[in-house]
Scaffold this motif. Structure first.
Motif, PDB file in Angstrom:
ATOM      1  N   ARG A  45      64.773  17.571  32.155  1.00  0.00           N
ATOM      2  CA  ARG A  45      66.216  17.586  31.888  1.00  0.00           C
ATOM      3  C   ARG A  45      66.826  18.888  32.385  1.00  0.00           C
ATOM      4  O   ARG A  45      66.278  19.973  32.159  1.00  0.00           O
ATOM      5  N   ILE A  46      67.956  18.773  33.061  1.00  0.00           N
ATOM      6  CA  ILE A  46      68.684  19.949  33.530  1.00  0.00           C
ATOM      7  C   ILE A  46      69.891  20.144  32.625  1.00  0.00           C
ATOM      8  O   ILE A  46      70.750  19.263  32.510  1.00  0.00           O
ATOM      9  N   VAL A  47      69.942  21.296  31.965  1.00  0.00           N
ATOM     10  CA  VAL A  47      71.063  21.639  31.096  1.00  0.00           C
ATOM     11  C   VAL A  47      71.792  22.809  31.751  1.00  0.00           C
ATOM     12  O   VAL A  47      71.249  23.912  31.862  1.00  0.00           O
ATOM     13  N   ARG A  48      72.997  22.563  32.189  1.00  0.00           N
ATOM     14  CA  ARG A  48      73.803  23.586  32.875  1.00  0.00           C
ATOM     15  C   ARG A  48      74.753  24.219  31.871  1.00  0.00           C
ATOM     16  O   ARG A  48      75.608  23.551  31.279  1.00  0.00           O
ATOM     17  N   ASP A  78      60.016  20.237  29.269  1.00  0.00           N
ATOM     18  CA  ASP A  78      60.921  19.126  28.985  1.00  0.00           C
ATOM     19  C   ASP A  78      62.299  19.338  29.592  1.00  0.00           C
ATOM     20  O   ASP A  78      62.983  18.379  29.950  1.00  0.00           O
ATOM     21  N   ALA A  79      62.732  20.596  29.639  1.00  0.00           N
ATOM     22  CA  ALA A  79      64.102  20.872  30.076  1.00  0.00           C
ATOM     23  C   ALA A  79      64.153  22.203  30.792  1.00  0.00           C
ATOM     24  O   ALA A  79      63.341  23.104  30.530  1.00  0.00           O
ATOM     25  N   MET A  80      65.115  22.330  31.688  1.00  0.00           N
ATOM     26  CA  MET A  80      65.411  23.598  32.339  1.00  0.00           C
ATOM     27  C   MET A  80      66.869  23.931  32.097  1.00  0.00           C
ATOM     28  O   MET A  80      67.753  23.135  32.403  1.00  0.00           O
ATOM     29  N   GLN A  81      67.110  25.100  31.528  1.00  0.00           N
ATOM     30  CA  GLN A  81      68.494  25.548  31.313  1.00  0.00           C
ATOM     31  C   GLN A  81      68.889  26.476  32.454  1.00  0.00           C
ATOM     32  O   GLN A  81      68.232  27.487  32.712  1.00  0.00           O
ATOM     33  N   LEU A  82      69.998  26.154  33.104  1.00  0.00           N
ATOM     34  CA  LEU A  82      70.544  26.977  34.172  1.00  0.00           C
ATOM     35  C   LEU A  82      71.798  27.666  33.659  1.00  0.00           C
ATOM     36  O   LEU A  82      72.771  27.006  33.298  1.00  0.00           O
ATOM     37  N   ASP A  83      71.780  28.979  33.627  1.00  0.00           N
ATOM     38  CA  ASP A  83      72.947  29.730  33.186  1.00  0.00           C
ATOM     39  C   ASP A  83      73.739  30.211  34.406  1.00  0.00           C
ATOM     40  O   ASP A  83      74.636  29.537  34.859  1.00  0.00           O
ATOM     41  N   TRP A  84      73.393  31.368  34.940  1.00  0.00           N
ATOM     42  CA  TRP A  84      74.122  31.882  36.105  1.00  0.00           C
ATOM     43  C   TRP A  84      73.408  31.431  37.367  1.00  0.00           C
ATOM     44  O   TRP A  84      72.206  31.640  37.536  1.00  0.00           O
ATOM     45  N   ILE A  85      74.146  30.818  38.285  1.00  0.00           N
ATOM     46  CA  ILE A  85      73.505  30.266  39.481  1.00  0.00           C
ATOM     47  C   ILE A  85      73.902  30.998  40.753  1.00  0.00           C
ATOM     48  O   ILE A  85      73.382  30.688  41.829  1.00  0.00           O
ATOM     49  N   TYR A  86      74.792  31.985  40.655  1.00  0.00           N
ATOM     50  CA  TYR A  86      75.230  32.670  41.866  1.00  0.00           C
ATOM     51  C   TYR A  86      74.080  33.383  42.573  1.00  0.00           C
ATOM     52  O   TYR A  86      74.054  33.474  43.804  1.00  0.00           O
ATOM     53  N   GLU A 118      79.980  21.375  41.787  1.00  0.00           N
ATOM     54  CA  GLU A 118      80.163  19.942  41.563  1.00  0.00           C
ATOM     55  C   GLU A 118      78.864  19.172  41.733  1.00  0.00           C
ATOM     56  O   GLU A 118      78.610  18.212  40.996  1.00  0.00           O
ATOM     57  N   CYS A 119      78.027  19.593  42.668  1.00  0.00           N
ATOM     58  CA  CYS A 119      76.734  18.917  42.822  1.00  0.00           C
ATOM     59  C   CYS A 119      75.832  19.169  41.618  1.00  0.00           C
ATOM     60  O   CYS A 119      75.172  18.251  41.121  1.00  0.00           O
ATOM     61  N   VAL A 120      75.809  20.410  41.135  1.00  0.00           N
ATOM     62  CA  VAL A 120      74.979  20.712  39.961  1.00  0.00           C
ATOM     63  C   VAL A 120      75.509  19.986  38.733  1.00  0.00           C
ATOM     64  O   VAL A 120      74.734  19.425  37.950  1.00  0.00           O
ATOM     65  N   PHE A 121      76.829  19.961  38.547  1.00  0.00           N
ATOM     66  CA  PHE A 121      77.396  19.221  37.426  1.00  0.00           C
ATOM     67  C   PHE A 121      77.009  17.746  37.494  1.00  0.00           C
ATOM     68  O   PHE A 121      76.703  17.118  36.479  1.00  0.00           O
ATOM     69  N   ALA A 122      77.036  17.190  38.692  1.00  0.00           N
ATOM     70  CA  ALA A 122      76.734  15.766  38.848  1.00  0.00           C
ATOM     71  C   ALA A 122      75.268  15.459  38.559  1.00  0.00           C
ATOM     72  O   ALA A 122      74.936  14.407  38.014  1.00  0.00           O
ATOM     73  N   VAL A 123      74.391  16.369  38.927  1.00  0.00           N
ATOM     74  CA  VAL A 123      72.954  16.142  38.754  1.00  0.00           C
ATOM     75  C   VAL A 123      72.499  16.475  37.334  1.00  0.00           C
ATOM     76  O   VAL A 123      71.532  15.904  36.830  1.00  0.00           O
ATOM     77  N   ALA A 124      73.184  17.401  36.675  1.00  0.00           N
ATOM     78  CA  ALA A 124      72.745  17.869  35.361  1.00  0.00           C
ATOM     79  C   ALA A 124      72.748  16.748  34.331  1.00  0.00           C
ATOM     80  O   ALA A 124      73.608  15.863  34.339  1.00  0.00           O
ATOM     81  N   ASP A 125      71.785  16.791  33.428  1.00  0.00           N
ATOM     82  CA  ASP A 125      71.736  15.849  32.313  1.00  0.00           C
ATOM     83  C   ASP A 125      72.729  16.224  31.224  1.00  0.00           C
ATOM     84  O   ASP A 125      73.179  15.362  30.466  1.00  0.00           O
ATOM     85  N   ALA A 126      73.042  17.508  31.114  1.00  0.00           N
ATOM     86  CA  ALA A 126      74.004  17.973  30.119  1.00  0.00           C
ATOM     87  C   ALA A 126      74.684  19.222  30.654  1.00  0.00           C
ATOM     88  O   ALA A 126      74.072  20.025  31.362  1.00  0.00           O
ATOM     89  N   VAL A 127      75.957  19.366  30.320  1.00  0.00           N
ATOM     90  CA  VAL A 127      76.733  20.552  30.680  1.00  0.00           C
ATOM     91  C   VAL A 127      77.297  21.131  29.394  1.00  0.00           C
ATOM     92  O   VAL A 127      77.918  20.415  28.602  1.00  0.00           O
ATOM     93  N   THR A 128      77.075  22.422  29.175  1.00  0.00           N
ATOM     94  CA  THR A 128      77.585  23.060  27.969  1.00  0.00           C
ATOM     95  C   THR A 128      78.592  24.140  28.329  1.00  0.00           C
ATOM     96  O   THR A 128      78.476  24.798  29.374  1.00  0.00           O
TER      97      THR A 128
END
Length: 370
Positions: A94-97, A48-56, A118-128
């Motif tokens: 759902r992408i949760v960043r 249902d969702a993918m949580q992205l924490d560290w993306i470096y 900025e691209c990930v923020f724009a695409v994400a469904d939620a930012v925490t």
């Protein structure tokens, strides 16, 4: 959940366990080299969702030995990563960043980093984020998202994550510290942004023969190790343990210390501060990022980093404090009030919301208009 997942990462382990308690089926799929996120979703079609924490780790490259080559490869990997994220967003997941840092700690490839974030923020469904100050900082640094468009999800505590059954006296005997010494501890991976040289300089101004400064942790690189070793030789009151500390040994350093000193030059969130609270240590740190919201009011040892004497004065306040133990008790109570269950409940509600394609489109338009 995707990111720096490994069993020794207490944050990921405790949060994953708390999510499972709320009924979430948490998976940490192996991430392949090419389009790892899309392939993970395809291998888990019921996700249902993918949580992205560290993306470096998905794009930052440092290992070629040639700076321009590192930068070029990072740009190419960043482009592939953004395509990967975009494909996931089209697959109905759902992408949760989750934001841990405002910027890369070593300041690598800032233009590429800005574009990726900025691209990930724009695409994400939620930012925490971890606190209100972090939301303000991210909104001020990037074009998207807005501060009120982010969910604040504070971390829980590390009380149950690490052993804590060694007394102060036993810990000091083990480390060879006198019972009447006043011990300041820096703990954690030693990196430039953590300001260890600033701490050594401020400690030199502390006129206290019975004070000791312990610098404990693994240096980020050989240059950092050489620098810290040279600084330590400048003052016989400084002790170093420049090495990785196994989990079972953390309690010895924490319980032997009178206060934890974290002289960050810049920071958004500090897991080490949470660790110090969990061990009931007073925390000396700058009043930046989430730190003012991390410690309770009783921990009156934060300082203004714009004040050249702020750190030295904070060390003196700790040394002269009539009852540091009361601060430690307040910190421990505050830590126990921060639960991973609360974080998991908030995240679960975000995971269960419908995919926000329309909201993503609106954020993309605002970003292009800016």
């Amino acid at each position: 959940m995707s990111g720096s997942w490994y069993p020794e990462n207490a944050y990921m382990t405790l949060l994953g366990d708390a999510l499972r308690e709320t009924g979430v089926d948490v998976r940490t799929p192996p991430l392949s080299l090419f389009f790892p996120l899309t392939r993970a979703v395809l291998a888990n079609p019921d996700a249902d969702a993918m949580q992205l924490d560290w993306i470096y780790d998905y794009y930052v490259t440092t290992g070629t030995g040639f700076g321009p080559a590192n930068a070029l490869i990072s740009v190419l990997r960043a482009a592939a990563f953004l395509v990967d994220v975009a494909l996931v967003s089209l697959l109905g997941v759902r992408i949760v960043r989750t934001v841990h840092n405002e910027r890369h700690h070593e300041g690598l490839y800032p233009r590429t980093e800005r574009l990726v974030n900025e691209c990930v923020f724009a695409v994400a469904d939620a930012v925490t984020v971890k606190c209100g100050a972090a939301a303000d900082a991210i909104a001020a640094t990037y074009r998207v998202p807005t501060a009120d468009g982010m969910a604040v999800v504070p971390d829980g505590n590390f009380v149950v994550a690490y052993e804590n059954d060694v007394s102060r006296e036993a810990a000091r005997r083990d480390l060879g510290i006198d019972d009447d010494a006043f011990v300041l501890l820096f703990f954690g991976l030693i990196r430039e942004y953590k300001g260890v040289p600033d701490l050594v300089e401020a400690f030199a101004d502390l006129d206290a023969p019975d004070a000791e400064l312990w610098l404990v942790g693994n240096p980020h690189d050989d240059r950092t190790e050489a620098q810290v070793s040279a600084l330590a030789r400048s003052d016989p009151r400084i002790e170093t343990r420049l090495e990785f500390v196994p989990d079972e040994r953390i309690q010895y350093f924490m319980n032997a210390a009178d206060a934890l000193a974290l002289p960050y030059r810049r920071i958004l969130n500090s897991g080490t501060a949470h660790l110090g609270l969990s061990y009931g240590r007073p925390v000396i740190a700058p009043a930046i990022g989430c730190l003012p919201e991390t410690v309770p009011p009783e921990n009156d040892l934060l300082y203004d980093p714009a004040d050249d004497d702020g750190l030295a004065e904070a060390l003196r306040r700790a040394y002269d404090h009539p009852d540091l133990e009361s601060i430690g008790r307040a910190n421990h109570r505050h830590a126990r009030s921060q639960s991973w269950e609360q974080a998991a409940e908030t995240l679960t509600s975000l995971y269960r919301e419908p995919s926000g394609g329309r909201q993503r489109l609106g954020r993309l338009r605002r970003a292009s208009d800016s």
